[in-house]
Design a protein around this motif. Structure first.
Motif, mmCIF file in Angstrom:
data_model
loop_
_atom_site.group_PDB
_atom_site.id
_atom_site.type_symbol
_atom_site.label_atom_id
_atom_site.label_comp_id
_atom_site.label_asym_id
_atom_site.label_seq_id
_atom_site.Cartn_x
_atom_site.Cartn_y
_atom_site.Cartn_z
ATOM 1 N N GLY A 1 7.728 4.541 -3.982
ATOM 2 C CA GLY A 1 8.962 3.814 -3.737
ATOM 3 C C GLY A 1 9.197 2.663 -4.685
ATOM 4 N N LEU A 2 8.121 2.070 -5.201
ATOM 5 C CA LEU A 2 8.255 0.963 -6.151
ATOM 6 C C LEU A 2 8.367 1.461 -7.584
ATOM 7 C CD1 LEU A 2 5.732 -1.470 -4.456
ATOM 8 C CD2 LEU A 2 8.207 -1.776 -4.644
ATOM 9 N N ALA A 3 7.616 2.511 -7.895
ATOM 10 C CA ALA A 3 7.686 3.073 -9.250
ATOM 11 C C ALA A 3 9.061 3.654 -9.545
ATOM 12 C CB ALA A 3 6.609 4.146 -9.418
ATOM 13 N N SER A 4 9.854 3.927 -8.501
ATOM 14 C CA SER A 4 11.191 4.480 -8.715
ATOM 15 C C SER A 4 12.182 3.428 -9.190
ATOM 16 C CB SER A 4 11.715 5.131 -7.425
ATOM 17 O OG SER A 4 11.933 4.160 -6.416
ATOM 18 N N VAL A 5 11.851 2.125 -9.013
ATOM 19 C CA VAL A 5 12.795 1.074 -9.417
ATOM 20 C C VAL A 5 12.201 0.040 -10.375
ATOM 21 C CG1 VAL A 5 14.301 1.278 -7.412
ATOM 22 C CG2 VAL A 5 12.333 -0.245 -7.299
ATOM 23 N N TYR B 1 0.830 -1.205 0.000
ATOM 24 C CA TYR B 1 0.000 0.000 0.000
ATOM 25 C C TYR B 1 0.867 1.259 0.000
ATOM 26 C CZ TYR B 1 -4.115 -2.873 0.764
ATOM 27 O OH TYR B 1 -5.132 -3.791 0.618
ATOM 28 N N SER B 2 2.055 1.170 0.566
ATOM 29 C CA SER B 2 3.029 2.259 0.465
ATOM 30 C C SER B 2 4.419 1.675 0.689
ATOM 31 C CB SER B 2 2.745 3.377 1.482
ATOM 32 O OG SER B 2 2.978 2.943 2.800
ATOM 33 N N GLU B 3 5.406 2.249 0.034
ATOM 34 C CA GLU B 3 6.813 1.877 0.201
ATOM 35 C C GLU B 3 7.637 3.132 -0.009
ATOM 36 O OE1 GLU B 3 8.425 -0.882 0.987
ATOM 37 O OE2 GLU B 3 6.836 -2.402 0.872
ATOM 38 N N SER B 4 8.570 3.397 0.912
ATOM 39 C CA SER B 4 9.446 4.550 0.703
ATOM 40 C C SER B 4 10.468 4.257 -0.383
ATOM 41 C CB SER B 4 10.153 4.924 2.010
ATOM 42 O OG SER B 4 10.897 3.820 2.505
#
Length: 438
Positions: free
Chosen positions: A359-363, A334-337
C-alpha cells in the motif's frame, strides 16, 4: 459460519443479483463500525473514514445520493440523520452497546442489517446499489442484498490474512473467524474494489476471487486541503521553532510501527541537537493496552522525552500545517492497504520514509519522493532519515517531486472510476463466471 451470515451464505440468492440498475441515483453505503464524520486518528478512525467521506462527497457532486449507514455510538435509541453534503448523509442506527470492540460487534450484524432494511423501506424507490466497507460491513451487506434487491460492491480496506502475515511484534493476530468471513464476502460480492494491484492479487490468490470480479481503483487526496504551505509559517503556528522536524501521523497501534519511529529518531538525535519528533494520532480502541502510554515510556527509556511531542488527534484541516512543517514523514507500518497518509504528506511537499509494503510502495517512489525501507529494523530507518536530514537539497527535490506525483490522485478521479464500474454493462464472461459459481 457465524450468525452474521446465514448458513446458506450470502451468495446463494442466485443470479437475480447480477443485473446492475439502469441508472445510478442512490447508494446504500455500509460503514458499520465507524462514521465518515468521526474524528480521525482516534479509536478505529483513519483512512477508511476518509475514503468513505471523500468518495461520497465526490459522488454527491456528480448527482448521486449516498446514505452512509453506521452504528450509533452515542447510545441513542432512535435513528439519527446527519447530512454532510447536498446529497450525502450519515444514518446512525442503534445496534448494541456503543463500547463493543470490533469482534464483539459481529454479534450485532443481524440487528444492524435489519435496521438498515427497515430504513431502506422508507426511502422512495430504495437503493440502486450497496457499497460495503470493511469485513463487518461486508457481513451486514451479505444479509442486505436480498431484502434490498441491490447490486453489491465491496471494498475490504484491509484483509485479516494479509495482516497476520506481516504481524507487528506484540500484536494480536486477526482471528480465523474474520478470515473465513472475508472469504465468504469475497466469493459472494458482485464487485470487489481493490486499492492496489497487490490487493487485487491477494483477493484472487488468497481468497479465491474471480479475476473478472475485482477492479483496482486508487484512492485520492483532497488537493484543495492538502497543499504545500510556508514551512516557517507552519512551524510558527505550531510552535516548532527552526530545527529539523520528523513527523508521524496515524492511529497509535502496533501495526503502525511507531516504536520504530522512536528508535530511529533516538539514533539520529544523538548527533543532532536541534531535532524534534511530532507524533499526531491517538490510541486505537482495538489496542489490548494503552499504546500511547507504552510509547511515552519507550521515549523515556530512550532518553528522548523532551524532544518528542505527542499531539493526540487533530482535525484533518490542520494536518497540512504538520505536513508542511516537517522535513520528513515516517510510515514504518507492518502492512497498509493504501498509504493515504503518505499521499497527503507528499501533496504538501513532504518527503516520506516508509516501509516497503504494497500500500505504501504504490504511492511512495523510492529515491524520487522519499525512501522505501524493507523490514522493520530501526537502524535501516535511521540510515534513510540521516540521508534526508543531512541534505537540504534532497528534502527540496523529494518534496517538489512528491507534490507533483500526488497531484495525479484526486477523489473526483476515484469516484468517477467507481461510478464507471457500476454503470458498465456486465460482460458475458462475467455473467457466466457468476452463474458457474453457484
Amino acid at each position: 459460519m457465524s450468525e452474521a451470515i446465514s448458513e446458506r451464505g450470502c451468495g446463494q440468492d442466485g443470479p437475480a443479483q447480477l443485473i446492475r440498475p439502469a441508472t445510478l441515483n442512490r447508494l446504500a453505503v455500509i460503514s458499520m463500525h465507524t462514521s465518515p464524520t468521526a474524528v480521525l486518528g482516534r479509536s478505529a478512525n483513519g483512512g477508511l473514514n476518509v475514503y468513505v467521506r471523500q468518495t461520497c462527497l465526490a459522488l454527491s457532486r456528480s448527482g448521486i445520493a449516498c446514505d452512509v449507514f453506521t452504528r450509533d455510538l452515542a447510545g441513542r435509541s432512535r435513528v439519527e440523520i446527519e447530512p454532510f453534503a447536498d446529497l450525502a448523509r450519515v444514518i446512525y442506527l442503534p445496534a448494541g452497546n456503543p463500547n463493543l470492540d470490533k469482534y464483539d460487534l459481529l454479534s450485532q450484524v443481524p440487528e444492524f442489517a435489519d435496521r438498515v432494511a427497515e430504513f431502506a423501506a422508507t426511502v422512495g424507490d430504495g437503493y440502486d446499489l450497496i457499497h460495503s466497507h470493511y469485513w463487518l460491513s461486508g457481513a451486514a451487506a451479505c444479509r442486505l442484498r436480498s431484502p434490498l434487491g441491490a447490486y453489491w460492491a465491496h471494498t475490504a480496506h484491509t484483509l485479516g490474512i494479509v495482516k497476520n502475515r506481516h504481524l507487528a511484534r506484540g500484536a494480536e493476530p486477526e482471528p480465523q473467524m474474520r478470515i473465513e468471513l472475508e472469504k465468504e464476502i469475497t466469493r459472494s460480492a458482485d464487485l470487489l474494489i481493490a486499492s492496489t494491484e497487490t490487493e487485487r492479487a491477494d483477493l484472487i490468490d488468497l481468497h479465491g476471487a474471480r479475476p473478472s470480479q475485482v477492479e483496482v481503483v486508487a484512492p485520492g487526496v483532497d488537493l484543495e486541503v492538502f497543499r504545500s504551505q510556508s514551512k516557517p509559517a507552519a512551524r510558527a503556528i505550531l510552535g516548532l521553532g527552526d530545527g529539523q522536524v520528523i513527523l508521524f501521523v496515524g492511529r497509535l497501534e502496533r501495526l503502525k510501527g511507531v516504536d520504530i519511529v522512536l528508535r530511529a529518531f533516538a539514533d539520529q538525535a544523538r548527533s543532532r541537537e536541534n531535532l524534534t519528533l511530532v507524533v499526531v494520532g491517538d490510541d486505537s480502541r482495538e489496542a489490548a493496552e494503552n499504546e500511547k502510554s507504552r510509547l511515552i515510556r519507550l521515549a523515556s527509556d530512550l532518553d528522548i522525552s523532551g524532544r518528542v511531542r505527542f499531539e493526540g488527534s487533530v482535525p484533518q484541516t490542520q494536518l497540512p500545517l504538520y505536513y508542511s512543517s516537517a522535513d520528513v514523514c515516517m510510515m514504518p507500518s507492518y502492512s497498509e492497504s493504501f498509504g493515504l497518509v503518505a499521499l497527503e504528506a507528499q501533496a504538501c511537499g513532504c518527503p516520506v520514509v516508509a516501509s516497503d509494503v504494497a500500500g505504501l510502495a504504490s504511492v511512495v517512489r523510492h529515491r524520487v519522493t522519499g525512501f522505501l525501507v524493507a523490514g522493520d529494523d530501526p537502524a535501516d530507518y535511521s540510515e534513510r532519515l540521516g540521508e534526508v536530514l543531512y541534505s537540504p537539497e534532497l528534502i527540496s527535490d523529494f518534496g517538489r517531486r512528491a507534490a507533483a506525483m500526488a497531484g495525479g490522485y484526486t477523489w473526483e478521479r476515484t469516484a468517477a472510476r467507481i461510478q464507471s464500474l457500476l454503470a458498465r454493462p456486465m460482460s458475458t464472461e462475467r455473467i457466466m463466471d457468476r452463474l458457474g459459481g453457484y
